[in-house]
Design a protein around this motif. Structure first.
Motif, PDB file in Angstrom:
ATOM      1  N   ASN A 249      -5.903   2.096  -7.316  1.00  0.00           N
ATOM      2  CA  ASN A 249      -5.450   3.509  -6.784  1.00  0.00           C
ATOM      3  C   ASN A 249      -6.431   4.530  -6.586  1.00  0.00           C
ATOM      4  N   CYS A 250      -6.540   5.070  -5.418  1.00  0.00           N
ATOM      5  CA  CYS A 250      -7.453   6.030  -4.910  1.00  0.00           C
ATOM      6  C   CYS A 250      -6.938   7.524  -4.802  1.00  0.00           C
TER       7      CYS A 250
ATOM      8  N   LEU B 234       0.936   4.467  -9.839  1.00  0.00           N
ATOM      9  CA  LEU B 234      -0.046   3.730 -10.231  1.00  0.00           C
ATOM     10  C   LEU B 234       0.303   2.376 -10.877  1.00  0.00           C
TER      11      LEU B 234
ATOM     12  N   CYS C 299       0.914  -1.131   0.192  1.00  0.00           N
ATOM     13  CA  CYS C 299      -0.102  -0.053  -0.069  1.00  0.00           C
ATOM     14  C   CYS C 299       0.964   1.221  -0.088  1.00  0.00           C
TER      15      CYS C 299
ATOM     16  N   CYS D  98     -11.302   6.162  -7.623  1.00  0.00           N
ATOM     17  CA  CYS D  98     -10.452   4.858  -7.320  1.00  0.00           C
ATOM     18  C   CYS D  98     -10.337   4.232  -8.898  1.00  0.00           C
TER      19      CYS D  98
ATOM     20  N   ASN E 270      -3.615  -3.565  -9.353  1.00  0.00           N
ATOM     21  CA  ASN E 270      -3.860  -2.405  -8.876  1.00  0.00           C
ATOM     22  C   ASN E 270      -4.788  -1.649  -8.815  1.00  0.00           C
TER      23      ASN E 270
ATOM     24  N   ASN F 271      -2.143   3.609  -3.328  1.00  0.00           N
ATOM     25  CA  ASN F 271      -2.622   2.580  -4.361  1.00  0.00           C
ATOM     26  C   ASN F 271      -2.355   1.205  -3.440  1.00  0.00           C
TER      27      ASN F 271
ATOM     28  N   TRP G   2      -1.451  -2.664  -4.111  1.00  0.00           N
ATOM     29  CA  TRP G   2      -0.895  -3.528  -5.227  1.00  0.00           C
ATOM     30  C   TRP G   2      -1.279  -4.905  -4.752  1.00  0.00           C
TER      31      TRP G   2
END
Length: 400
Positions: A191-192, A400, A169, A253, A189, A275, A277
């Protein structure tokens, strides 16, 4: 010796005469040639319009639907507003972060245009917040566990086996203006985006031959092409690459499937993203979802085991085991041995038998995908490290 020098001089004079007389004009790119290359020396994606926008949803999909339609089919998905109910979205302004988490040590990089040779610097969160708006600096840092109560995992990852595969994270924090190289990742992945906006050029992994034709660094999974000025003479394959556009706004996200190529550009005077992973899930665990019943929209990240950097490196062992078994529904001991020996070569029978026994939790001589997706990577890694040599892999944080 004199004859040799005279011969070289004559060759040079002949070449100069050809250039001035136009005899070699066809060998050099002319203004007309370059004008026929849309996007030449322009930002990546300028060569042609995007294929379309990626899929967008304003509701959080159920995990099984997310797996079937997006993870399994390797399709990106933009989840509009999915981060807006997280405490991190509501609380994490600079003052709050400085007061509550200012003591934490973080890692940052100098240079907002990604350059793999830039050294990392270490400083406190508080110091970073004091300087990031006036320095050419960019935080790229594994999220400290202290912060994980306030960052949430969204519903699509809450059951089915995803939670067993979280690798890292990571926080990405700058004053905007960052540009990544064109790259891909070997894991999935989400991503926010907590603040700012991001625009992505995304290229389907099925176009691997085009993207990696020239200028691709295999060991680090990125292209040396200048994303701000794509040289279509040097990298002619990019004039034919189809691409997709994704625009992230504050609170969105984005799911990026493994191996999809992407270039990320960040905007706004404050740009903060987190993000998750996670290793690729090959089989969905319906039983896990049934047992958990009705799911909430979010769970705190702190409730889940998240890997360390060392465990991320060890994820290569997961691929060592999982990749040869993809597409096999019933993994008996004989099937396991055959697939592993075919993939990795003979001479490892004893260690593979030991691994099978360790994976087979109920000792029924058959491995379920629930067992395969939830094994102890550290335990299996210790067995493999003692017996099997794997080529070293270079890993780097990719935006990202």
């Amino acid at each position: 010796m004199l004859i040799h020098l005279i011969g070289n001089l004559v060759a040079v004079l002949v070449t100069l005469h050809q250039v001035h007389s136009g005899d070699v004009t066809d060998q050099l790119p002319t203004d007309e040639d370059v004008s026929g290359l849309p996007g030449h020396l322009q930002p990546i994606g300028s060569h042609q319009p995007p294929e379309s926008d990626i899929d967008v949803t304003e509701t959080l999909p159920e995990p099984e639907y997310f797996f079937n339609d997006y993870v399994q089919n390797a399709r990106p998905l933009l989840l509009k507003g999915a981060a807006k109910n997280m405490p991190a979205f509501k609380l994490w302004d600079d003052e709050y972060l400085s007061n509550k988490y200012g003591h934490l040590q973080i890692q940052a990089e100098y240079g907002k245009k990604e350059n793999r040779s830039n050294p990392a610097v270490h400083l406190t969160m508080k110091r970073f917040l004091q300087v990031y708006k006036r320095k050419n600096i960019y935080m790229v840092n594994d999220m400290d566990r202290e912060m994980m109560d306030e960052f949430f995992v969204p519903k699509p990852l809450l059951c089915g086996g995803f939670a067993n595969l979280f690798d890292m994270c990571v926080m990405w924090f700058s004053s905007g203006g960052t540009k990544s190289v064109l790259h891909n990742d070997d894991i999935d992945n989400i991503n926010c985006l907590m603040d700012g906006t991001k625009e992505l050029v995304m290229i389907d992994k099925k176009h691997q031959k085009l993207v990696e034709q020239t200028g691709w660094k295999v060991s680090k999974s990125y292209s040396v092409v200048d994303v701000e000025k794509v040289d279509l003479i040097r990298f002619p394959q990019f004039k034919n690459v189809p691409w997709f556009k994704a625009t992230m706004e504050r609170g969105d996200c984005l799911f990026i499937p493994k191996e999809w190529y992407h270039h990320v550009q960040s905007y706004g005077n404050r740009n903060l993203a987190i993000n998750i992973w996670f290793s690729h899930l090959d089989h969905f665990n319906k039983t896990d979802c049934t047992e958990k019943g009705t799911l909430p929209d979010y769970e705190p990240m702190s409730k889940f085991k998240i890997g360390t950097v060392e465990e991320y490196f060890a994820a290569g062992w997961r691929s060592f085991i999982i990749d040869p078994l993809v597409g096999v529904d019933l993994v008996t001991r004989d099937v396991f041995m055959t697939k592993m020996l075919d993939a990795h070569g003979a001479g490892r029978e004893n260690v593979l038998k030991e691994i099978f026994t360790s994976l087979d939790k109920d000792q029924d001589r058959v491995l379920t995908w629930d067992e395969l997706n939830s094994f102890d990577i550290e335990k299996i890694g210790s067995i493999l490290e003692a017996e099997v040599e794997m080529p070293p892999e270079e890993h780097a944080h990719e935006e990202l």
